[in-house]
Write an enzyme that holds these catalytic residues in place. Sequence first.
Site, PDB file in Angstrom:
ATOM      1  N   PHE A 392     -32.175 -85.507 -36.470  1.00 30.52           N
ATOM      2  CA  PHE A 392     -31.868 -84.387 -35.587  1.00 30.52           C
ATOM      3  C   PHE A 392     -31.335 -84.887 -34.258  1.00 30.52           C
ATOM      4  CE2 PHE A 392     -35.226 -82.938 -38.384  1.00 30.52           C
ATOM      5  CZ  PHE A 392     -34.906 -81.620 -38.679  1.00 30.52           C
ATOM      6  N   ASP A 393     -30.325 -84.211 -33.755  1.00 31.58           N
ATOM      7  CA  ASP A 393     -29.972 -84.357 -32.349  1.00 31.58           C
ATOM      8  C   ASP A 393     -31.078 -83.661 -31.546  1.00 31.58           C
ATOM      9  OD1 ASP A 393     -28.457 -84.625 -29.935  1.00 31.58           O
ATOM     10  OD2 ASP A 393     -27.878 -82.525 -30.173  1.00 31.58           O
TER      11      ASP A 393
END
Length: 708
Positions: A392-393
């Site tokens: 995930f960013d």
Amino acid sequence: MAESKRPEDAETSTPDADATRKSRSPGSAAHAHDNESGGKEDHDHGAESDGSHDHGHEGGIFGSNTELIFSLLCGALLLAGWLLGKYGLVSTTLETGLYVVAYVFGGFFTLREAVENIRRRRFEIDTLMLVAAAGAAALGEWAEGALLLFLFSLGHSLEHYAMGRARRAIEALSKLAPETALRKRESGTEEVPISALEPGDVVVVKPNERMPADGFVITGKSSVNQAPVTGESIPVDKQPVDDAQQALGAFDRVAASSRVFAGTINGSGSLEVMVAKRSTESTMARVVKMVTEAQQQQSPTQSFTAKFERIFVPSVLGFVGALLLAGLVLDEPFSATFYRAMAVLVAASPCALAISVPSAVLSGVARAARGGVLIKGGAPLENLGVLTAIAFDKTGTLTEGKPKLVDVQAAPGVDQEELLAVALAVEMHSDHPLAAAIVAGAKERISGSSQPLSAEDVHSVTGKGVKGRVGGDDVWIGKAKLFAEDAGGLPQEIGSIDQHLIEKGRTTMIVKRGERFLGVIGVMDTPRAAAADVMRKLQHLGVKDLIMISGDNQRVADAVAKTVGLSEAKGELMPDDKVAFIKKLSANEGKVAMVGDGVNDAPAMASATVGIAMGAAGSDVALETADVALMADDLTKLPFVVGLSRRASGVIRQNLWVSLGVVAVLIPATLFGLNIGTAVLFHEGSTLIVVINALRLLAYGDAKAASA
């Protein structure tokens, strides 16, 4: 107006990002390993690729039901011939005549498709069925040949009907936008087709009407049901933009509270909307186009079954040819040898195999689209269903993307109200995101009875903070480095408070007024409220490694990871570092998904097996770059699409076992005497089973995402 330069809680893109975005597509080189075919496989039972086989079923004297009616006529004639012959009510010639007419109705569409395939120099399943039916007729077994054609054509038509259901779920999206719009003119309003709308036109949308185009609100307030596009269950409040012309020039950056999409439903208020995109370029139109294209993208299993069929069908024909020579070894009449060969031909026809994967892929893609998720083909659907790691960013993905004031630690003997009032007075002169967070948070916390302070001579101290004057006193607000180098040193007590907040993942600012240290303020980009629950659901679905990759410092990354329940966090990564990390993770895990916004994260998403973009409804770049696009900026859609993909992968495996298992059982059974009629019954029955099994995906619900 001065702007202090602070540690950013956002990530940047590289110059290479634009090139990456432009080159990326569902079939790009970055994903060549996912979709090795890229072509359009054209199976008669699937009709999934280019619709080339649908023309025979959509047209005809009975319209779209012609094939079904022809197959039923074939069955009626077969039944009539059998009953009349059994009870001796007609001559053998008339009985045979009824079977011959049954051949005509049952074999009409099968013959058309077989001829088309032969013209393409391809031997498909239709050809095998026709050869078997012709063989039965040559043996005088007209009844069994008619039964073969009846069941084959009936199964074929029912498959097209069932597959049509899945396609109609997609086509229904394109019909959501109204056909006309009420365009505003100086003299009043006029009703025009939506195709006549141009960017800059203003349309009036009355209560409970559908939006005719993508655009933004310029007058009025209302709530809009965006479920048809984004899948959001709760209507979204809309309000006018501040500057219509500026919004028209940068529609992608218009706030979600002002942006509207074609096909969404207005609530109780009347709105005036400025059109930003033509009808053919609307989000809805593009989603329909991309979902339609997704049907043509082959999954790894689909590519495998297509290759298998290309080898298997000629092998069957060769095997049947060899069986015809069995009379040279066995002491039996040629008619028995020929009958056995035709029975094997029916048993070995891979009809169920041809439809098993396309039907599941089509149903899965259609169900996702209805839930506000765009899946671009079978490859991402299958890959998402088996992967065990998701990266995930941070900013805007796991967090809100907007820093908030979360901690206010006043120094001993200092009133918190004074600390906030001084910080508010100075930071009001900055348009920095962190300053905006302090201003908003301070206004919420300061009591209404307090007298606001005013600041003057505010200017930034590059890379360290900001300086100004309040009530005749110099005021410094900034990082510890500001006080170590420019403001006379930092007391140990204040340094301890600052360090404690930093260890909690806060971006801190120390406030000093005159000779007094007032305290420390902590700002943080707060995690999304749903993030922790989403992570639990993903782990329940079998995703073991949930990893955050961020450009922020490691402490901030660790704090967010701990709050939302991630298994690992990697901070201080540049865009190139993110790409390298994704490649390393892929080497260890095999298949990895990357979740981001599709813009800053494009290089990392391109390197992942499946790139997933959030909030894609408002971003052309995200729609183009992602393999899977969550149309709403809603993280809770992620467990839904992973659960759906898990279910789709399970359905594909079940279908393959059924289709290959039936063939494996029927071939030896026919070799040892199973007749053509029974073989056809099991053969077509298995085909319908796999289609019905695939259609179950259309009923997959959001509530099941956590328990699939």
